[in-house]
Design a protein around this motif. Structure first.
Motif: not given
Length: 758
Positions: A430-455
């Motif tokens: 979200x980019x918010x404009x507060x007069x002459x100022x700018x506020x950028x608010x960011x929220x992130x999520x992620x997921x990573x799954x690794x499956x190895x075989x025959x190691x």
């Protein structure tokens, strides 16, 4: 009553002034695109008088002006500056034309998302000719790479006082997809970037230290992310040939018409095939095949879909590392008491480019698929959703100790794994404009799954018959993460603060361990004017341990933290000179060391401190100079002085050169790489030699074709690309010897290139 009237009068005045201020603020919204590809251009500087802003990833910008009409000045590295007269009642799309690089027009602004390296990266990628993934990695100031077991393995990475192995302390990604492999059979964080075709790279984004909320595992020394092009401006076929029976065929084919581009639709495919025998006496037979395809579609005005897929395969026969005594008499080794002694030459002396074990070989494949949807929502909200998938295989026969462990069968090792990796990255801003100022608010999520075989990691005979198993078993590993990030731009200040949480789940031999870590970050940036900017960065990061070590150690040292700080500046003391400098500090709770028997060992607490300096100077319209100097003092914590060196950790490195671009199409550059000698072991009784190597590239580029000559090691310097302490025993020796082993660096190597554009 008088008090009530006074309060009412003051309230009325405040309301009146607020309404007047709101009426006086005229917000203009626009979008900047490339005139050829019609793709959005990110980080474009937009000026309206003294006020400025920058475009986001979608090319959009918003700026407040004092009147209904105004003149915007728009510029970006590699594009022609443009002046546009705008009316706030109209939202316009502004197209930029490609142009010459001019450092004179580069301004220091506070609008580049707290990344002080953006200008360096954009300049280097625009000026320097690159034709390999190795060239791309060397674009990071202070980052050195090395091969020591054939060209098919991931590069060894040296940066900021780290021998980061193949990626243990350096996060590498492409289009947001991780390149580092967790719990890899050949080293934690193994990052093989050879599937990247250099002709399709759009941007090179890098950062040093653990200061970035959207970067997680392995981001201790820093990170590197490449973005591939969404569209190409022309098709191309390239043929290369050089010494050592080397050749390369590459192509990029634009699949859609100009009309489709105007409608926001692009598609292209790219491919390459590489072959070389290398300079070694045993032909390397290095083969690599890459194929990449990408499709992007603008879905209405506010949504963009991107789909890409790639496949990569490689095979090679490495000559590997050889001990110093195998090629020279009177070399140094270490006896049982830790004292340096002189050794006679080995009975079977070989050439520097010779081979001791000719049975070593490797194969690897990787298939990737990425889908991304970027959306500009109402009220300055933006949303990104990304899915990725990788299928990967790795096989390697390797021998670095020869007969030190098994005097009869030899010390040949076999490593094998097959992997599936699934992942999701999501981000809302979200980019918010507060007069002459700018506020950028960011929220992130992620997921990573690794499956190895025959190691499996096992000893084998010289005929590949299996011996004792060193490690065996499949790995399941999950990494779920979330982060919050706030960036406030107000006047000359940019304040950024955030934190991420990573939760990792390890499964090996049906045993599990879980661990979470919270990593706070803070960045402060002050832009005094268009010539100078100061920044302070501080944060916590981590690198995860191998699942096999985590389970074997009952959960100890799962996610050791890294704490760092940078104090630096960007400065243009004169119009054509750009400087970046920083002093930095980094402390690790645990250093991980990958051993020859395939295990991860704790190396103890470490600290590093140093100085980074980079300069870019435009001597003439056609001539550019660059210089990078990187100093580091890496040490073990808690060990006595003289016993606390970090083996192979770089202490002084430098790169630099001259690049030229004439209007008649002649372009290229001459560059050097220097690495100072460094400790070979903890007490510095062994030494990894330094080197100084010079490279040359010259091209003649016209609208329809390009001719090129590149020379590695122009002055045919004798140098070692990689060195490490190894306890080795040759076939005719009666006992193992502790000594440096090395892989020789490439001698004088020339190749020609012909490219056709259509």
């Amino acid at each position: 009553m008088n008090t009530f009237k006074l309060k009412l009068t003051m309230l009325s005045a405040i309301i009146f002034l607020t309404v007047q201020a709101a009426m006086a603020q005229h917000i203009f919204k626009g979008r900047v695109i490339d005139n050829v590809t019609h793709e959005p251009v990110e980080a474009v500087s937009v000026y309206a008088g003294v006020k400025s802003t920058a475009t986001n990833a979608s090319g959009n910008f918003q700026i407040d002006v004092t009147t209904d009409t105004a003149t915007l000045i728009i510029y970006h590295i590699g594009y022609q500056k443009k002046s546009v007269r705008i009316n706030i009642r109209e939202r316009v799309v502004i197209g930029l034309d490609r142009g010459a690089i001019s450092l004179n027009e580069v301004k220091i602004t506070p609008h580049l998302s707290a990344n002080p390296f953006y200008t360096l990266s954009a300049l280097d990628l625009s000026i320097r000719p690159v034709n390999s993934s190795q060239d791309l990695m060397r674009l990071v100031p202070g980052l050195f790479i090395a091969q020591h077991m054939g060209g098919g393995k991931a590069e060894q990475i040296f940066v900021r006082g780290f021998d980061a192995d193949h990626g243990t302390d350096f996060n590498v990604s492409v289009d947001g997809m991780p390149v580092n492999m967790v719990s890899h059979i050949h080293g934690q964080g193994y990052a093989d970037l050879h599937f990247m075709i250099p002709e399709i790279v759009s941007t090179c984004d890098f950062g040093k230290g653990p200061y970035y909320t959207d970067k997680g595992d392995f981001t201790t020394a820093g990170y590197l992310n490449y973005t591939t092009k969404d569209a190409v401006d022309r098709s191309m076929i390239s043929l290369e040939g050089g010494q050592f029976h080397s050749y390369r065929v590459a192509g990029v084919i634009d699949l859609l018409s100009a009309k489709a581009k105007q409608n926001g639709e692009n598609a292209y495919i790219a491919g390459e095939y590489n072959y070389t025998n290398g300079p070694f006496q045993l032909a390397e037979h290095y083969k690599r095949f890459n194929l990449f395809g990408k499709y992007t579609k603008q879905l209405g005005q506010n949504n963009k879909l991107s789909l890409s897929a790639s496949t990569f395969s490689t095979s090679w026969i490495p000559s590997g590392e050889i001990p110093e005594r195998a090629v020279a008499a009177g070399t140094t080794a270490i006896d049982d008491n830790g004292n340096a002694v002189k050794l006679p030459a080995a009975a079977n002396i070989i050439n520097r480019f010779g081979t001791i074990d000719s049975m070593q070989n490797g194969k690897s494949t990787r298939v990737n698929a990425i889908a991304k949807l970027s959306s500009d929502l109402k009220n300055n909200w933006s949303l990104e959703n990304q899915l990725y998938y990788t299928h990967y295989t790795f096989k390697l026969h390797v021998n670095t100790t020869f007969f030190a462990d098994d005097n009869e069968n030899g010390d040949e090792r076999y490593q094998n794994e097959t992997r599936d990796m699934f992942g999701y990255n999501g981000k809302i801003s979200k980019r918010s404009y507060l007069g002459n100022s700018t506020l950028i608010s960011t929220a992130g999520i992620g997921d990573r799954m690794d499956r190895t075989y025959g190691n499996i990691y096992t000893g084998v005979t010289q005929t590949y018959q299996p011996l004792e198993v060193i490690s065996e078993g499949d790995v399941k590993e999950n990494n779920a993460n979330a982060y919050l990030d706030e960036t406030l731009e107000t006047g000359k200040w940019l304040l950024n603060a955030g934190a991420r949480i990573d939760y990792l789940h390890f499964n090996f031999h049906d045993s599990t361990q879980n661990k979470a870590v919270i990593s706070p970050k803070i960045n402060v940036q002050y832009t005094a004017n268009e010539q100078i900017q100061f920044y302070l960065k501080a944060g916590k990061g981590f690198h995860s341990n191998d699942a096999r070590a985590v389970i074997g150690n009952n959960g100890l040292q799962i996610l050791p933290a890294a704490y760092g700080a940078d104090l630096g500046l960007n400065w243009k003391p004169v119009p054509r000179l750009y400087l970046n400098a920083a002093v930095w500090y980094l402390y690790l709770q645990q250093e991980f060391v990958y051993t020859d028997d395939g295990t991860i060992e704790p190396g103890g607490k470490t600290r590093r401190e140093g100085v980074d300096f980079s300069a870019r100077y435009q001597l003439a319209k056609w001539l550019f100079a660059d210089l990078n100097i990187n100093l580091a003092k890496p040490r073990l914590v808690g060990e006595a002085n003289g016993e606390n060196y970090l083996p192979l950790a770089p202490t002084f490195t430098s790169t630099g050169g001259l690049d030229f671009k004439f209007k008649n199409g002649i372009n290229g550059g001459i560059s050097y790489r220097y690495m100072h000698k460094r400790p070979g072991n903890e007490n510095y009784t062994l030494t990894a030699d330094g080197y100084y190597v010079t490279d040359l590239k010259v091209n003649y580029t016209q609208k329809r074709y390009e001719l090129g000559l590149s020379i590695e090691n122009l002055f045919n310097t004798k140098w070692n690309e990689f060195e490490a302490e190894e306890v080795t025993q040759l076939r005719n020796e009666s006992a193992p010897v502790d000594q440096m082993s090395f892989t020789p660096g490439t001698p004088f190597y020339a190749k020609l290139r012909v490219a056709l554009f259509f």
